[in-house]
Design a protein around this motif. Structure first.
Motif, PDB file in Angstrom:
ATOM      1  N   VAL A 256      92.850  64.861  21.654  1.00  0.00           N
ATOM      2  CA  VAL A 256      91.815  64.423  20.722  1.00  0.00           C
ATOM      3  C   VAL A 256      90.542  64.120  21.500  1.00  0.00           C
ATOM      4  N   ALA A 257      89.458  63.940  20.754  1.00  0.00           N
ATOM      5  CA  ALA A 257      88.203  63.563  21.394  1.00  0.00           C
ATOM      6  C   ALA A 257      88.270  62.105  21.841  1.00  0.00           C
ATOM      7  N   GLY A 258      87.605  61.801  22.927  1.00  0.00           N
ATOM      8  CA  GLY A 258      87.596  60.432  23.424  1.00  0.00           C
ATOM      9  C   GLY A 258      87.077  60.409  24.842  1.00  0.00           C
ATOM     10  N   GLU A 259      86.575  59.252  25.239  1.00  0.00           N
ATOM     11  CA  GLU A 259      86.007  59.140  26.573  1.00  0.00           C
ATOM     12  C   GLU A 259      86.205  57.718  27.082  1.00  0.00           C
ATOM     13  N   GLY A 260      86.576  57.595  28.337  1.00  0.00           N
ATOM     14  CA  GLY A 260      86.764  56.287  28.933  1.00  0.00           C
ATOM     15  C   GLY A 260      87.463  56.404  30.269  1.00  0.00           C
ATOM     16  N   SER A 261      87.722  55.265  30.891  1.00  0.00           N
ATOM     17  CA  SER A 261      88.436  55.258  32.158  1.00  0.00           C
ATOM     18  C   SER A 261      89.859  55.765  31.940  1.00  0.00           C
ATOM     19  N   PRO A 262      90.323  56.743  32.732  1.00  0.00           N
ATOM     20  CA  PRO A 262      91.653  57.316  32.508  1.00  0.00           C
ATOM     21  C   PRO A 262      92.752  56.256  32.424  1.00  0.00           C
ATOM     22  N   GLY A 263      93.580  56.389  31.382  1.00  0.00           N
ATOM     23  CA  GLY A 263      94.676  55.461  31.156  1.00  0.00           C
ATOM     24  C   GLY A 263      94.329  54.295  30.264  1.00  0.00           C
ATOM     25  N   THR A 264      93.074  54.226  29.796  1.00  0.00           N
ATOM     26  CA  THR A 264      92.643  53.117  28.938  1.00  0.00           C
ATOM     27  C   THR A 264      92.892  53.447  27.473  1.00  0.00           C
ATOM     28  N   VAL A 265      93.446  52.489  26.732  1.00  0.00           N
ATOM     29  CA  VAL A 265      93.648  52.650  25.295  1.00  0.00           C
ATOM     30  C   VAL A 265      92.302  52.447  24.601  1.00  0.00           C
ATOM     31  N   LEU A 266      91.861  53.428  23.817  1.00  0.00           N
ATOM     32  CA  LEU A 266      90.506  53.435  23.261  1.00  0.00           C
ATOM     33  C   LEU A 266      90.406  52.859  21.855  1.00  0.00           C
ATOM     34  N   ASP A 267      91.522  52.758  21.128  1.00  0.00           N
ATOM     35  CA  ASP A 267      91.444  52.265  19.744  1.00  0.00           C
ATOM     36  C   ASP A 267      92.804  51.747  19.307  1.00  0.00           C
ATOM     37  N   ASP A 268      92.907  51.359  18.027  1.00  0.00           N
ATOM     38  CA  ASP A 268      94.166  50.793  17.532  1.00  0.00           C
ATOM     39  C   ASP A 268      95.173  51.864  17.140  1.00  0.00           C
ATOM     40  N   THR A 271      94.899  55.908  21.109  1.00  0.00           N
ATOM     41  CA  THR A 271      94.228  57.020  21.773  1.00  0.00           C
ATOM     42  C   THR A 271      94.012  56.627  23.242  1.00  0.00           C
ATOM     43  N   ILE A 272      94.415  57.492  24.158  1.00  0.00           N
ATOM     44  CA  ILE A 272      94.396  57.163  25.585  1.00  0.00           C
ATOM     45  C   ILE A 272      93.417  58.076  26.301  1.00  0.00           C
ATOM     46  N   ALA A 273      92.474  57.480  27.020  1.00  0.00           N
ATOM     47  CA  ALA A 273      91.490  58.260  27.764  1.00  0.00           C
ATOM     48  C   ALA A 273      92.157  59.008  28.914  1.00  0.00           C
ATOM     49  N   CYS A 274      91.714  60.246  29.113  1.00  0.00           N
ATOM     50  CA  CYS A 274      92.233  61.078  30.196  1.00  0.00           C
ATOM     51  C   CYS A 274      91.081  61.455  31.124  1.00  0.00           C
ATOM     52  N   GLY A 275      91.354  62.283  32.133  1.00  0.00           N
ATOM     53  CA  GLY A 275      90.304  62.703  33.061  1.00  0.00           C
ATOM     54  C   GLY A 275      89.156  63.373  32.340  1.00  0.00           C
ATOM     55  N   SER A 276      89.479  64.134  31.319  1.00  0.00           N
ATOM     56  CA  SER A 276      88.491  64.643  30.361  1.00  0.00           C
ATOM     57  C   SER A 276      89.161  64.668  28.999  1.00  0.00           C
TER      58      SER A 276
END
Length: 309
Positions: A256-268, A271-276
């Motif tokens: 899915v779409a998303g952006e953040g530090s890899p391994g960080t949970v982005l929402d409830d 959704t987990i941020a990956c390298g891209s």
């Protein structure tokens, strides 16, 4: 006319082939399989799927600990076989065994050789994002899956395939190659095509540490990683719980779409941020628990936004 043969195999993938060979009317004078293993809560000895099926057919079954034992090899040679058929047997055949049958030993392999020679070709093909794979019957020789190709069938890999679904499809398609291959062998019309030495890759056995999720990789690659390891051994990660760190298997996921530090949970919705990009679990299994969908998992596990996995 039927061929006088031995069958060598152990898991379900091989049992399907044994059924097709017996159904084709060939004389299966002996079946070789791995020795019974202790399994389950009671640790009772259980026969392999091939062993159990062979007994249902009334076939003689041998389960030697090693084919390199001189007495085992001598007994095998004394069978005076036309051919031996090998599918996921679990032992490397020594040269003396390969040479014993008049027409040698044939092996069913789950890839399009020379890609994915080795132990885990089905898993590796999905993990690498391959669009297709195949099943092939090859002439066995001393090298690891290096023998000439005798018969092939291409098998597409869909975006929904896991190691389990692809395994089951290839099991059936591969089993159906045996009657064709053995009929051609009887007629003397089985054509051997040498493998190319270009594009060689190896399907090494998958370790537990390799199965661990590396969140620095792209989300799409990690979805393939999950699919290729589902359901066994299972891609996994660690998460915090009220009882300390626990291991969680990812059995199905989507990019899915998303952006953040890899391994960080982005929402409830976990959704987990990956390298891209990002990844969202679809089906998970917490250590000691049964597999469950994401909604059920989240009801029983508190994983707030910002958690680090």
């Amino acid at each position: 006319m039927s061929l006088r043969l031995a069958f060598m195999g152990t898991p379900d993938f091989a049992a399907a082939s044994l059924a097709e060979i017996v159904g084709a009317g060939h004389e299966v004078v002996r079946v070789y399989s791995q020795p019974p293993r202790k399994k389950g809560r009671g640790m009772s000895e259980q026969k392999s799927p091939v062993h159990a099926l062979a007994e249902q057919f009334g076939l003689e079954v041998h389960t030697p600990a090693s084919l390199r034992d001189p007495d085992v090899l001598g007994d095998f040679a004394a069978l005076e076989l036309d051919v031996a058929c090998v599918v996921a047997y679990g032992q490397i055949l020594p040269q003396a065994a390969l040479d014993a049958p008049e027409m040698g030993c044939l092996n069913l392999h789950g890839s399009l050789l020379p890609r994915w020679r080795g132990a885990a070709p089905i898993q590796r093909a999905i993990m690498a994002g391959d669009a297709m794979t195949g099943v092939q019957i090859m002439q066995m020789e001393a090298g690891l899956d290096t023998g000439a190709i005798l018969l092939s069938e291409i098998v597409p890999i869909t975006a929904q395939d896991t190691a389990a679904t692809l395994h089951d499809r290839m099991m059936g398609i591969g089993a159906q190659l045996w009657p064709r291959a053995l009929a051609a062998l009887e007629r003397g019309s089985l054509e051997a095509v040498a493998q190319s030495e270009e594009g060689v890759s190896y399907a090494h056995k998958i370790t537990s540490e390799e199965a661990r999720m590396d969140w620095s990789r792209p989300g799409g690659d990690l979805v393939n990683h999950v699919r290729g390891l589902s359901p066994f051994p299972g891609a996994w990660f660690m998460m915090d719980s009220d009882k300390g760190p626990v291991r969680v298997k990812l059995l199905m996921a989507e990019a899915v779409a998303g952006e953040g530090s890899p391994g960080t949970v982005l929402d409830d919705r976990m959704t987990i941020a990956c390298g891209s990009g990002a990844l969202r679990p679809v089906r998970l299994q917490r250590e000691g628990k049964g597999a469950m969908d994401l909604e059920t998992f989240l009801r029983g596990n508190n994983i707030p936004k910002g958690s680090q996995l």
